[in-house]
Design a protein around this motif. Structure first.
Motif, PDB file in Angstrom:
ATOM      1  N   ILE A   1      35.072  49.094  33.169  1.00 32.75           N
ATOM      2  CA  ILE A   1      35.251  50.506  33.509  1.00 32.75           C
ATOM      3  C   ILE A   1      36.410  51.102  32.717  1.00 32.75           C
ATOM      4  CG2 ILE A   1      35.921  52.094  35.350  1.00 32.75           C
ATOM      5  CD1 ILE A   1      34.438  50.228  37.304  1.00 32.75           C
ATOM      6  N   ALA A   2      37.504  50.358  32.588  1.00 30.83           N
ATOM      7  CA  ALA A   2      38.700  50.879  31.926  1.00 30.83           C
ATOM      8  C   ALA A   2      38.502  51.052  30.430  1.00 30.83           C
ATOM      9  CB  ALA A   2      39.883  49.956  32.200  1.00 30.83           C
ATOM     10  N   GLY A   3      37.708  50.172  29.811  1.00 31.44           N
ATOM     11  CA  GLY A   3      37.528  50.247  28.370  1.00 31.44           C
ATOM     12  C   GLY A   3      38.679  49.590  27.621  1.00 31.44           C
ATOM     13  N   PRO A   4      38.538  49.395  26.310  1.00 28.21           N
ATOM     14  CA  PRO A   4      39.537  48.634  25.552  1.00 28.21           C
ATOM     15  C   PRO A   4      40.916  49.277  25.497  1.00 28.21           C
ATOM     16  CG  PRO A   4      37.918  49.660  24.081  1.00 28.21           C
ATOM     17  CD  PRO A   4      37.412  49.832  25.471  1.00 28.21           C
ATOM     18  N   SER A   5      41.008  50.577  25.659  1.00 25.86           N
ATOM     19  CA  SER A   5      42.319  51.232  25.549  1.00 25.86           C
ATOM     20  C   SER A   5      43.134  51.172  26.832  1.00 25.86           C
ATOM     21  CB  SER A   5      42.135  52.701  25.138  1.00 25.86           C
ATOM     22  OG  SER A   5      41.521  52.804  23.876  1.00 25.86           O
ATOM     23  N   TRP A   6      42.471  50.883  27.967  1.00 24.39           N
ATOM     24  CA  TRP A   6      43.155  50.897  29.254  1.00 24.39           C
ATOM     25  C   TRP A   6      42.999  49.599  30.037  1.00 24.39           C
ATOM     26  CZ3 TRP A   6      46.144  54.383  32.087  1.00 24.39           C
ATOM     27  CH2 TRP A   6      46.408  55.606  31.461  1.00 24.39           C
ATOM     28  N   SER A   7      42.251  48.645  29.503  1.00 20.50           N
ATOM     29  CA  SER A   7      41.918  47.473  30.314  1.00 20.50           C
ATOM     30  C   SER A   7      43.129  46.632  30.675  1.00 20.50           C
ATOM     31  CB  SER A   7      40.875  46.612  29.605  1.00 20.50           C
ATOM     32  OG  SER A   7      41.347  46.178  28.350  1.00 20.50           O
ATOM     33  N   GLY A   8      44.120  46.548  29.798  1.00 18.49           N
ATOM     34  CA  GLY A   8      45.308  45.757  30.112  1.00 18.49           C
ATOM     35  C   GLY A   8      46.037  46.305  31.325  1.00 18.49           C
ATOM     36  N   ARG A   9      46.265  47.616  31.339  1.00 17.98           N
ATOM     37  CA  ARG A   9      46.942  48.237  32.478  1.00 17.98           C
ATOM     38  C   ARG A   9      46.089  48.142  33.740  1.00 17.98           C
ATOM     39  NH1 ARG A   9      48.232  53.454  28.907  1.00 17.98           N
ATOM     40  NH2 ARG A   9      46.563  52.425  27.728  1.00 17.98           N
ATOM     41  N   ALA A  10      44.783  48.322  33.573  1.00 16.49           N
ATOM     42  CA  ALA A  10      43.900  48.250  34.742  1.00 16.49           C
ATOM     43  C   ALA A  10      43.874  46.851  35.330  1.00 16.49           C
ATOM     44  CB  ALA A  10      42.493  48.693  34.354  1.00 16.49           C
ATOM     45  N   LEU A  11      43.819  45.830  34.458  1.00 19.94           N
ATOM     46  CA  LEU A  11      43.836  44.455  34.957  1.00 19.94           C
ATOM     47  C   LEU A  11      45.176  44.109  35.598  1.00 19.94           C
ATOM     48  CD1 LEU A  11      41.917  42.660  32.059  1.00 19.94           C
ATOM     49  CD2 LEU A  11      41.145  42.916  34.419  1.00 19.94           C
ATOM     50  N   GLY A  12      46.258  44.649  35.050  1.00 17.43           N
ATOM     51  CA  GLY A  12      47.561  44.442  35.672  1.00 17.43           C
ATOM     52  C   GLY A  12      47.627  45.060  37.057  1.00 17.43           C
ATOM     53  N   THR A  13      47.060  46.267  37.204  1.00 20.66           N
ATOM     54  CA  THR A  13      47.014  46.920  38.514  1.00 20.66           C
ATOM     55  C   THR A  13      46.139  46.129  39.482  1.00 20.66           C
ATOM     56  OG1 THR A  13      47.281  49.062  37.419  1.00 20.66           O
ATOM     57  CG2 THR A  13      46.472  49.074  39.691  1.00 20.66           C
ATOM     58  N   GLN A  14      44.996  45.664  38.987  1.00 18.07           N
ATOM     59  CA  GLN A  14      44.089  44.854  39.815  1.00 18.07           C
ATOM     60  C   GLN A  14      44.798  43.609  40.343  1.00 18.07           C
ATOM     61  OE1 GLN A  14      40.886  45.166  40.728  1.00 18.07           O
ATOM     62  NE2 GLN A  14      39.978  43.136  40.888  1.00 18.07           N
TER      63      GLN A  14
END
Length: 409
Positions: free
Chosen positions: A344-357
């Motif tokens: 859902i986050a895509g390559p530009s946001w996935s790191g931050r999204a996974l950190g939040t998860q």
């Protein structure tokens, strides 16, 4: 050259090597962050700590993890996975080396110094949590991501298992913190392995003048995924935290038998994570299997609660059987939540999204055993597990199945 063409130039088997390196790196970090509980007996004997005091040492690496997960994810989004993983693992390994050196020179070093070193080591190890998941997402196509992420999610129980096998013996011979030389060395070796053999997945270059990717948090989709995943941590820790205690003190099993049962269920749970990932690949959805697993988790907890109050001798197997099933069902959703978060986050946001998860899940992981322990202590296991079943029941409604989009990358 397009991203797909760049990926095609990598030998098909190479991505599995990259996955294996990511699993080893995550296991190394987990062996340190979640390995301190195995040092509790030695810490209490050598430092004369109470259970409350030793709990602060146990929590210190997790504090470092929670404080830095999102920051490491943002760094991975900007600079890539390899540099984040390698630098974080190097920080953890060198920090553990300093911890070993400090405790070797002084039998009773200052408590603030020890806690600070544990926090810094946990912060370094946190780099792998966000970046390794992002790396898996980048190298594996949507038809294989679920299973690949499930394999990656086996790294934490693998790391905890390695810590359980090695740290008590090393602590007995070397001392509590010198025993950490094992996970510390593994962190440094993993940093080298990541640097040498785990390249960043290719990314599509941004065209001149192209707008920056919009935040995926402009809608409620990702927050709902995070909330559902955090809620599903509750049944996982209800089962894992209290299985041995229940079997020994309520069902009068021997300690060795209860421990063997719990260990076997950990292995079954690891297989369950991989199986659920393959299931999601087959059906082309992460959230539909995740919601069905939430239903199963709620049922298992309620069956356990019922089995705990059954008095007929021939029904004594119900509660242990529910624990066995729960050990698999309650962890099978972990990889699904990570995979869909990154997609859902895509390559530009996935790191931050996974950190939040990961942050949300770790907060619930810290709160669940304490809360359930208080309820069980006051009202018994049946009530405690019935209350725990509320969390997956809420997750059933929170999981945004109808609005799940196709993978972006």
């Amino acid at each position: 050259m397009t991203v797909a063409e760049k990926k095609a130039r990598i030998r098909p088997g190479r991505r599995w090597v990259i996955l294996a390196i990511g699993v080893i790196a995550q296991a190394a970090a987990s062996a340190f962050i979640y390995g301190v509980p195995f040092l509790v007996p030695t810490l209490r004997d050598t430092l004369g700590l109470s259970l409350a005091q030793v709990g602060v040492y146990v929590a210190a690496p997790t504090v470092g993890l929670l404080c830095t997960l999102i920051a490491w994810g943002a760094a991975a989004d900007r600079w890539g996975e390899r540099v984040v993983m390698a630098s974080g693992l190097a920080v953890a390994g060198l920090d553990i080396a300093a911890l070993v050196a400090v405790t070797h020179r002084a039998p009773h070093p200052p408590t603030p110094l020890l806690l600070a070193l544990l926090v810094v080591g946990g912060a370094g190890g946190a780099s792998v949590n966000a970046a390794s998941g992002r790396m898996v997402m980048g190298w594996f196509p949507p038809t294989e991501r679920g299973m690949a992420m499930g394999i990656r999610q086996t790294a934490q129980p693998l790391g905890v298992g390695l810590a359980g096998l090695s740290l008590p013996t090393l602590a007995h011979h070397l001392g509590a913190f010198p025993a950490m030389v094992a996970p510390g060395g593994l962190c440094l070796l993993s940093a080298v392995g990541v640097t040498a053999f785990a390249p960043d997945p290719p990314r599509a270059p941004r065209r001149p003048g192209e707008a920056r990717p919009r935040s995926p948090y402009r809608s409620w989709l990702l927050p709902r995924v995070h909330a559902a995943s955090a809620l599903l941590v509750v049944p996982q820790f209800a089962v894992s935290a209290f299985t041995v205690e229940y079997l020994v003190h309520q069902r009068h099993w021997g300690t060795a038998a209860a421990g063997a049962f719990a260990a076997a269920m950990q292995l079954a749970g690891a297989a369950g994570r991989i199986g659920s990932g393959a299931w999601s690949d087959r059906v082309g959805s992460r959230l539909r299997p995740m919601r069905q697993l939430a239903v199963a988790a709620a049922l298992v907890l309620l069956v356990f609660a019922l089995g705990d109050v059954l008095t007929a001798h021939w029904l004594a197997w119900v509660a242990p059987a529910a624990l066995a099933v729960g050990a698999v069902v309650s962890v099978a959703d972990n990889g699904l939540g990570y995979a869909v978060t990154a997609e859902i986050a895509g390559p530009s946001w996935s790191g931050r999204a996974l950190g939040t998860q990961n942050t949300g899940q770790n907060v619930f992981a810290a709160l669940a055993p304490v809360t359930l322990g208080s309820i069980i202590g006051g009202s018994g296991y049946a009530v405690g597990f019935a209350v725990a079943a509320i969390a997956p029941l809420i997750a059933i409604g929170v999981t945004p199945v109808r609005t799940e989009p196709p993978p972006r990358w």
